[in-house]
Write an enzyme that holds these catalytic residues in place. Structure first.
Site, short mmCIF file in Angstrom:
data_model
loop_
_atom_site.label_atom_id
_atom_site.label_comp_id
_atom_site.label_asym_id
_atom_site.label_seq_id
_atom_site.Cartn_x
_atom_site.Cartn_y
_atom_site.Cartn_z
N CYS A 1 0.83 -1.21 0.00
CA CYS A 1 0.00 0.00 0.00
C CYS A 1 0.86 1.26 0.00
O CYS A 1 0.48 2.28 -0.56
CB CYS A 1 -0.96 -0.02 1.19
N HIS B 1 -1.50 0.72 7.73
CA HIS B 1 -1.96 0.85 6.34
C HIS B 1 -1.67 2.28 5.86
O HIS B 1 -1.85 3.25 6.60
CB HIS B 1 -3.46 0.54 6.27
#
Length: 960
Positions: A54, A309
């Site tokens: 990510c 994340h």
């Protein structure tokens, strides 16, 4: 309604409700609408997260929306472009970019004009050599990739391409040092691609920039050497910003090193920043335009520096609208405003003490933002970037593939719906005719198969009834509860459509199994009455030869044995038949278990001797009447039968007599040997090499192992085998040389040998077979000092094998796994030695040694048979002696742990760095603060293994 599982006529609740009534077409397939994968109008394209990538996706989206960088990359010439211009792009071959620039070109072209909702960046990630399963440092990735891109583009001829990274991202600052004595100013100019700002202790971005540029005093040991003064002088040093790039990257140092844990940690501190940033107050030259507007905010969601994340909020330079890029999902923010509130809430692990500060108009605050990107404010219209023709052709080709996939998925959905409608009508019709009417022909089908037929997600397999058959090839009575009775009409349809077998109709019901089941039930009901009858019959004294021998143990447990045997026969179906329609239990395993159980349950086998005849021990059996035996035979028809006039086993009688004779012989032999070898039996009477006895100049040697085995026999002659051979070959090398020096026999090897007086040696030679004579002779001149005496062994020492033995011992000490070492912390250069602490955790090997020492002397060692020692000892290798030797060493060098010391489990092949991490967890000392030493030697090479550094089991390492 639920199905009555025990009733074969109940056909309700088997899954039919799915098919009755109206059904939604979408239930006929499990294929998602392919149009959900299509890019929406005026939307951006997402990027697939390949596991932990990510952080890469956020930077790619941010760089894609830098129009100047995108245009420069499109202008970068490609080898494939030249090939395509000359010969055209071959349609049967997929495009494979060869360089980082080509990968970025193709990715940007797809992000710009692809029809897909998201694309796969795996080619680009693979080209960079990134591990898709491990999350890297995002800030470090940004620096390294920009450096790689600049280096790659520096070889281009077009200056707009060659200098794009420097034009967009590169600024200059100078380290300026001013001498307090003479005022001389020295300047060191340096380039930067981002400013790394410390956020600890700050609340606003401008405070962080101010600290970055603040003046530093150079005093004391840190004084500056002035070229003018030609001496060290007090001075001041600061950073001056000389020029700023078009795109200003500000790295907020959220991830810092924690000295206490030795790991990185995340600072979850709120930092306020504005959408407009005026950098003029921070510049050395004040006459330029230095107003920047916020263009991107990179966010790390999570409280740990090693997980979490990454997402990006990026402003579209053409429309001024903000978008949130979260891998495949892209969300447009309302009202052209940046909205960070949701991200701040998601990062909250629990109710935090820190409240979010209030933000005014045009300002924001975040505790998860780790990079802020500002663009120089300009009135010029934003660029319109067109995709080059060869890249557009590649994108069109990918779009065609996507359209083909969409059409294929739509067709599969259409076919699934058509098949579902046909089956819907078929099932409704068949389910009406499924019950068998009274008096009509019928078949049995397993409930499991019917449920699979009604389950739309699993196409039914051929009917397999083999698992519900009895031993006669018919339907087993126990399987009726999991079968359903259906009409012959529907059964004919099933077998025509799906095949399988065998068919089980009315003729398949097994009468033989029912009769056998009734017999077992009768015996079960009769068992209690028969138990009382047999108990009363056993009270009657049997006269004459009408009785039968029965084992006492069998009589005590015959009712339990009979009940278990009946239950086993009753449940035989479950052992021989597994689940329906395959998944049957392994027959070999089932038969193996059955045989083992039968061996345990056999009645009256407790009086059968090894030769299959009646055992000789009358204490284990008794005579029962003929009536009692006939009752027992009903339950145990295969039990061995012995009338009371039956003779005992003749072979067992002979062996019993021989055994009694051997016992008497062993007792006599043990008594004679003990009397003859009194000194050998008692340790106190044996000579010692440490203080050589004056009355003799010769002593003989035997192995301590021989002495221990002989003592076991003498103490318990009826339970232990006699010792027939001395077996001195274990103390010699393969060349016949002695393995010990005189010095080692007085110290570490003393536990492996036993010294024998000459008079006693003569008796040993008469009583035992001696394979090798080992003798030590003392020689000294008359009137000389006893310490000057010479000791000569016969046979002589073998230096090569002795050296090999020592090397092997050292090698063994350096090839260990999961061994204990001790770390002792040093205070003021002194090792603090307090009272010895009790050993709380004794190792299992130590406990085994203690158990071995406490074992009764007469107990036979299963790994040693002295009767065959003469033959076996010749085969004993050098390695077996080494194992024998190690035992003595381990017991003598055991380290006793003291207070303040900590034990660690380590292996020889682990590195010093790995040990330092273990020490860090045990003592809370970071690896770089650890100074380790062993026996005065400093341990400094972090890459070296513990074995190569001389760390052996039970070592004590000092920690300073």
């Amino acid at each position: 309604r639920r199905n009555c599982r025990g009733n074969p006529n109940c056909l309700v609740g088997i899954g039919e409700h799915v098919w009755l009534g109206e059904i939604d077409e979408n239930s006929f397939h499990n294929i998602d609408d392919p149009n959900c994968e299509r890019r929406k109008k005026n939307a951006f394209v997402g990027l697939t997260n390949l596991g932990a990538t990510c952080y890469v996706n956020t930077f790619l989206q941010m760089w894609f929306l830098n129009l100047e960088l995108r245009q420069a990359l499109y202008l970068c010439p490609s080898a494939y472009c030249e090939y395509a211009a000359g010969e055209g792009i071959p349609k049967d071959k997929d495009y494979e970019p060869q360089t980082i620039c080509e990968h970025l070109q193709y990715l940007f072209a797809l992000l710009q004009n692809s029809k897909r909702r998201y694309i796969d960046p795996s080619g680009f990630v693979k080209a960079l050599g990134l591990d898709t399963g491990q999350q890297q440092d995002a800030q470090e990735f940004s620096k390294l990739f920009m450096s790689l891109l600049e280096d790659t583009l520096s070889k281009q001829k077009n200056p707009d391409v060659r200098n794009i990274v420097q034009k967009q991202f590169c600024g200059e600052y100078a380290y300026v040092t001013v001498c307090n004595q003479c005022g001389r100013e020295s300047k060191l100019v340096s380039k930067f691609y981002e400013l790394e700002l410390n956020i600890q202790g700050h609340k606003q971005l401008t405070d962080c920039i101010t600290e970055f540029l603040k003046e530093e005093k150079l005093e004391g040991d840190n004084r500056y050497f002035c070229e003018t003064c030609q001496s060290k002088q007090n001075a001041t040093r600061k950073i001056r910003l000389l020029s700023l790039p078009c795109t200003l990257n500000l790295q907020l140092m959220r991830f810092v090193f924690d000295r206490q844990t030795g790991h990185k940690k995340k600072l979850n501190t709120y930092i306020g920043f504005s959408e407009l940033l005026d950098m003029e107050p921070f510049m050395e030259q004040k006459n330029g335009v230095y107003v920047y507007e916020l263009s991107a905010v990179l966010i790390h969601r999570g409280v740990s520096a090693y997980s979490g994340h990454y997402i990006a909020h990026v402003k579209d330079p053409q429309t001024g609208e903000w978008y949130k890029f979260n891998d495949e999902d892209i969300e447009k923010m309302e009202g052209k405003k940046l909205q960070l509130g949701i991200e701040e809430d998601l990062a909250e692990p629990s109710k935090s003490q820190t409240r979010k500060p209030k933000c005014g108009k045009g300002t924001h605050c975040s505790r998860n933002a780790y990079m802020l990107v500002y663009r120089l404010q300009t009135r010029e219209k934003s660029l319109t970037v067109e995709v080059p023709a060869f890249l557009q052709e590649l994108v069109e080709r990918d779009n065609c593939k996507f359209e083909e996939w969409c059409n294929e998925m739509a067709e599969m959905r259409k076919q699934s719906v058509a098949r579902g409608k046909i089956k819907h009508e078929e099932v409704k019709e068949l389910y009406k005719r499924l019950p068998a009417e009274a008096g009509s022909p019928y078949d049995f089908i397993s409930l499991e198969w019917l449920q699979k037929w009604l389950d739309e997600s699993t196409p039914p397999k051929p009917i397999d009834n083999t698992a519900c058959l009895c031993s006669h090839g018919k339907l087993h009575p126990d399987k009726i509860s999991i079968m359903k009775r259906i009409s012959e009409y529907v059964a004919d349809f099933f077998y025509r459509r799906y095949g399988g077998g065998p068919r089980l109709n009315v003729k398949a019901l097994c009468k033989d199994c029912v009769v056998e089941r009734c017999r077992i039930l009768r015996l079960k009901n009769q068992l209690n009455e028969d138990y009382k009858t047999v108990t009363n019959l056993l009270k009657i004294t049997v006269k004459g030869n009408d009785g039968f021998w029965v084992g006492k143990a069998s009589l005590r447990s015959w009712r339990q044995l009979a009940l278990e045997q009946l239950n086993e026969q009753d449940e035989d179906a479950e052992h021989s038949n597994g689940k329906m329609n395959g998944n049957a239990q392994n027959k070999d395993e089932s038969n193996e278990e059955k045989r083992e159980e039968e061996e345990e349950l056999n009645f009256n086998e407790d009086i059968v001797c090894p030769h299959g005849d009646l055992c000789i021990s009358e204490n284990e059996r008794r005579v029962v009447s003929k009536e009692a035996w006939e009752k027992l035979k009903q339950y145990f028809p295969k039990a061995p039968e012995f009338p009371n006039n039956r003779e005992c086993c003749s072979q067992c009688k002979i062996l019993e007599r021989e055994g009694e004779e051997n016992e008497a012989l062993h007792k006599m032999m043990a008594s004679e040997q003990k009397t003859s070898l009194q000194n050998l039996f008692h340790d106190k009477c044996r000579p010692c090499l440490g203080s050589w006895p004056q009355e003799t100049d010769e002593l003989y040697i035997v192995s301590q192992f021989f002495v221990e085995e002989w003592r076991k026999f003498v103490r318990r002659p009826t339970r232990c085998s006699p010792v027939s051979s001395v077996g001195n070959s274990a103390l010699l090398c393969p060349h016949g040389g002695l393995m010990f020096t005189y010095a080692s026999m007085t110290k570490e090897d003393s536990k492996l040998i036993a010294l024998i007086w000459p008079s006693e040696w003569e008796r040993i030679q008469k009583l035992f077979v001696v394979d090798h004579v080992i003798k030590i002779t003392r020689t000294q001149a008359a009137g000389a000092d006893p310490e000057s005496a010479l000791y000569v062994s016969e046979p002589q020492l073998c230096p090569e094998c002795r050296e090999g033995l020592l090397c092997q011992q050292q090698r063994d000490l350096r090839e260990y796994t999961q061994a204990t070492i001790y770390i002792h912390k040093v205070v003021d250069n002194k090792k603090v030695m307090k009272d010895a602490a009790p050993e709380l955790n004794v190792s299992s090997s130590e406990a085994e040694e203690e158990r071995e020492e406490n074992k009764p002397e007469g107990e036979q060692d299963p790994d040693f048979n002295q009767v065959e020692i003469k033959n076996n000892r010749q085969k004993i290798s050098h390695q077996s002696y080494i194992a024998y030797q190690k035992q003595g060493i381990r017991r003598s060098t055991r380290h006793r742990k003291v207070r303040g010391e900590k034990a660690l489990l380590v292996s020889a092949n682990q590195t010093l760095k790995e040990l330092k991490i273990q020490i860090m967890h045990a003592f809370s000392v970071a690896p770089f603060d650890q100074n380790l030493s062993i026996e005065g030697k400093i341990l400094s090479d972090d890459t070296a293994t513990l074995g190569s550094l001389g760390v052996i089991p039970e070592s004590v390492i000092l920690l300073k």
